[in-house]
Write an enzyme that holds these catalytic residues in place. Structure first.
Site, PDB file in Angstrom:
ATOM      1  N   HIS A 263      38.655 -29.374  19.686  1.00 31.03           N
ATOM      2  CA  HIS A 263      37.239 -29.472  19.356  1.00 31.03           C
ATOM      3  C   HIS A 263      36.442 -29.879  20.591  1.00 31.03           C
ATOM      4  O   HIS A 263      36.891 -30.670  21.421  1.00 31.03           O
ATOM      5  CB  HIS A 263      36.984 -30.403  18.168  1.00 31.03           C
ATOM      6  N   ASP A 275      37.894 -38.126  23.631  1.00 23.76           N
ATOM      7  CA  ASP A 275      37.755 -37.473  22.323  1.00 23.76           C
ATOM      8  C   ASP A 275      36.511 -36.593  22.314  1.00 23.76           C
ATOM      9  O   ASP A 275      35.451 -37.036  21.912  1.00 23.76           O
ATOM     10  CB  ASP A 275      37.660 -38.544  21.240  1.00 23.76           C
ATOM     11  N   GLU A 309      33.707 -30.684  14.595  1.00 23.83           N
ATOM     12  CA  GLU A 309      34.955 -31.293  14.118  1.00 23.83           C
ATOM     13  C   GLU A 309      34.682 -32.702  13.614  1.00 23.83           C
ATOM     14  O   GLU A 309      35.261 -33.137  12.608  1.00 23.83           O
ATOM     15  CB  GLU A 309      36.001 -31.322  15.237  1.00 23.83           C
ATOM     16  N   GLU A 310      33.810 -33.415  14.327  1.00 23.11           N
ATOM     17  CA  GLU A 310      33.556 -34.803  13.962  1.00 23.11           C
ATOM     18  C   GLU A 310      32.866 -34.928  12.607  1.00 23.11           C
ATOM     19  O   GLU A 310      32.849 -36.007  12.019  1.00 23.11           O
ATOM     20  CB  GLU A 310      32.723 -35.490  15.048  1.00 23.11           C
ATOM     21  N   HIS A 438      35.220 -43.313  19.723  1.00 26.73           N
ATOM     22  CA  HIS A 438      33.929 -43.070  19.069  1.00 26.73           C
ATOM     23  C   HIS A 438      32.853 -44.058  19.520  1.00 26.73           C
ATOM     24  O   HIS A 438      31.981 -44.438  18.730  1.00 26.73           O
ATOM     25  CB  HIS A 438      34.088 -43.106  17.550  1.00 26.73           C
TER      26      HIS A 438
END
Length: 497
Positions: A263, A275, A309-310, A438
C-alpha cells in the site's frame, strides 16, 4: 498498515529449496535489489509529505504526489502503468480530540499518549456516565454481540475492550444500543499503548481508544456507578477519490500472473515512511530491477501499489472485486509487503501453512508454498524468522477472500517486543516493534535499514522464484501455462518484447 499479530519463532532447521537458476555471471534479483536503491524512494516520499501537510494519506495531496512519483519511475523503467481511480469514504481528524474524566476524579488525558481517535469517528461533544461492557467468556474482548449490551442505558458512553471482532461490529452494536460515544481500551497484552485503529466506515458518534492500564481503572470506576467522561471529537467524513497503480512485465506467460504489492498511502498523522514507504519502495525497486533477469521470468509479474489501505484495504478490495473470473484465475499468487523496516522489528513471515492455528481465516491452498519459499531462503542465510498470523489487517486479505494464495514478510507494528524476540532478532525488549507506528515520527529516520535490506532480499527472492516457476503452488483455478517445460525448468523461454 493496520494492526498485526506475531506468532512463533522459526528456527534454522528448514531445508533450503532450490533457488531459480541464474545464468553464468547474471546476479539474482535479491542481489540486484539493494538498500541503496530503496532508500531514495523513501526519501522522496518523505519530501512529498514535508511539502504537502506532513502526510501521504489517500484523499490528500501527498498521496496524489506519491502516486505521480511511482508512475513516473515505472514509466522510466519501461512499464505502461494503469491508474485505477475509485471513490472511498475519506476521514480526517481536524483538531485533536479531548478525553477527560469529570467524576469522581476529574482528570484530563493526553492525546497521543493516553488515547487516540479512531478513524471514521463521528464528530461530537459528549459528557455522560460511562457503562462497562464486560468481555466475553473467553476474555477476547467485548461488544461483539448485541446481547453484550443488555441493560445498557441509552445516552451513556460505552467502555469496550479491544479484541474478538472488528471495531466496526462493536461500534455498530454500541450505536444501536444507544451509546452516545464509545471509549475502547487496549488488550492486556499491550499494557501501555493506546488503541489505534479504524472503524472501517463512518459513524456518527465519537470513538476514541486508550491504554489497558487506564481502561482497568475506568472500568472499576464505572462498575462503582460514579464514572462520568467527557469526549469531544472534531472530524470530517466524506466521499473522495484515490487510486491504485498497476504495472506488469511485458514478458512472461500472461496466463500465470505473480502479483507483488504494497500500500502506498500513509495515515493522516504522518509521512508513513516505514508504514508503508518501506514496502512501496521495495516493490518499486523490484519492478525497476526485474528486467535484468528477464530471461528467468517465465510468468508475468504484476506490481501493485494500493490506495486507501489505511481505511480498510479499500484499494485492493476494489481491484479484486473488479477482476473478471478469468482474470482472477490467471493470478497464481499474491506477495504482500507491508512494513518491512520497523526500527525495533522482527523478521516475520506470514503463516501460509496455518501451523500457528491463529490465522483469522484459513489461507487458500498454495499459501504454504509461499511461506516455504521464504523460510527456505532465510534458512540458507542462517537468519531466523518469526511466524506471523494472517489477521486480515492488510491487502493480502482481499486476494485470500478470492481464493488466491498469499504470503509475505513484515517487521511488526506497535506490539511490544518480548525478551525472547530481542535475544533472537536484537533490539529492545519491552518496546514496540515500531514506536512511531501511525504517528508523525514515522519518518525517513524511523527505519531499521538492516532489517529492511534483509526482508527486501527475501521479497526479491520470492518474486524471482515464482516468476520463474509456480508448479508448487497448488491452486485449482490456475490455468495450465502455454510453455509447461519452461515453467518447470526455467529454460527455453523467450521473453516478449
Amino acid at each position: 498498515m493496520r494492526k498485526i499479530a506475531i506468532g512463533t519463532l522459526i528456527g534454522l532447521a528448514a531445508t533450503l529449496g532450490a533457488a531459480p537458476s541464474a545464468n553464468a555471471g547474471t546476479p539474482s534479483l535479491a542481489d540486484l535489489v539493494q538498500l541503496k536503491d530503496i532508500r531514495p524512494h523513501q526519501l522522496a516520499f518523505q519530501t512529498i509529505a514535508n511539502n504537502n501537510g506532513g502526510n501521504r494519506a489517500s484523499g490528500e495531496v501527498g498521496f496524489e504526489k506519491s502516486a505521480n512519483y511511482v508512475v513516473a519511475k515505472l514509466t522510466l523503467a519501461g512499464y505502461k502503468p494503469t491508474i485505477q481511480r475509485f471513490a472511498f469514504p475519506f476521514y480526517k481528524e481536524v483538531t485533536p480530540s479531548v478525553f477527560a474524566q469529570t467524576a469522581p476524579s476529574p482528570t484530563s488525558y493526553i492525546h497521543g499518549t493516553d488515547y487516540r481517535t479512531l478513524d471514521y469517528s463521528g464528530a461530537g461533544d459528549v459528557t455522560a456516565a460511562a457503562v462497562a461492557v464486560d468481555p466475553d467468556a473467553a476474555g477476547l474482548g467485548s461488544g461483539c454481540e448485541a446481547d453484550d449490551f443488555a441493560g445498557f442505558t441509552a445516552g451513556s458512553i460505552a467502555l469496550i475492550r479491544r479484541g474478538g471482532c472488528t471495531f466496526e461490529v462493536k461500534t455498530d452494536n454500541a450505536q444501536k444500543a444507544g451509546a452516545s460515544a464509545v471509549a475502547y481500551y487496549q488488550r492486556p497484552d499491550v499494557p501501555d499503548a493506546p488503541v489505534e485503529g479504524t472503524a472501517l466506515r463512518p459513524f456518527t458518534i465519537p470513538l476514541i481508544g486508550f491504554t489497558n492500564k487506564l481502561g482497568v481503572e475506568l472500568v472499576q470506576a464505572a462498575k462503582a456507578g460514579d464514572l462520568k467522561l467527557h469526549i469531544k471529537t472534531d472530524t470530517i467524513s466524506e466521499q473522495r477519490t484515490t487510486s491504485n497503480i498497476v504495472a506488469e512485465t511485458a514478458y512472461g506467460n500472461p496466463d500465470r500472473v505473480v502479483t507483488v504489492g504494497a500500500h502506498l498511502d500513509s495515515v493522516a498523522a504522518g509521512p508513513g515512511i516505514n508504514d508503508n514507504g518501506s514496502g512501496a519502495g521495495t516493490v518499486l525497486t523490484i519492478a525497476q530491477k526485474i528486467g535484468e533477469i528477464r530471461g528467468r521470468v517465465n510468468n508475468r509479474v504484476r506490481f501493485t501499489f494500493w490506495g486507501a489501505e489505511e481505511g480498510g484495504d479499500l484499494g485492493s478490495k476494489y481491484y479484486v472485486a473488479n477482476l473478471s473470473a478469468e482474470e482472477k484465475a490467471k493470478i497464481a499468487l499474491y506477495l504482500n509487503l507491508d512494513m518491512i523496516g520497523s526500527p525495533n522489528g522482527v523478521r516475520g513471515v506470514l503463516d501460509g501453512d496455518d501451523s500457528l492455528g491463529t490465522n483469522s481465516s484459513k489461507p487458500p491452498a498454495g499459501s504454504d508454498a509461499i511461506e516455504k519459499a521464504f523460510t527456505d531462503y532465510y534458512a540458507g542465510r542462517k537468519l531466523p524468522l518469526k511466524q506471523d498470523a494472517f489477521t486480515g489487517s492488510s491487502d493480502y486479505q482481499s486476494f485470500m477472500d478470492a481464493g488466491i494464495p498469499a504470503g509475505g514478510v513484515r517487521s511488526g507494528t506497535d506490539t511490544v517486543k518480548t525478551a525472547e524476540e530481542a535475544a533472537v532478532f536484537g533490539g529492545t525488549a519491552g518496546v514496540a516493534y515500531d514506536p512511531c507506528y501511525h504517528q508523525a515520527c514515522d519518518t525517513y529516520n524511523n527505519v531499521n535499514t538492516t532489517l529492511l535490506n534483509e526482508l527486501a532480499d527475501g521479497a526479491a527472492y520470492a518474486t524471482e522464484t515464482f516468476a520463474n516457476s509456480v508448479p508448487m503452488v497448488k491452486r485449482d483455478n490456475v490455468p495450465t501455462p502455454t510453455n509447461q517445460t519452461a515453467d518447470k525448468t526455467g529454460a527455453g523461454h523467450t521473453p516478449a518484447s
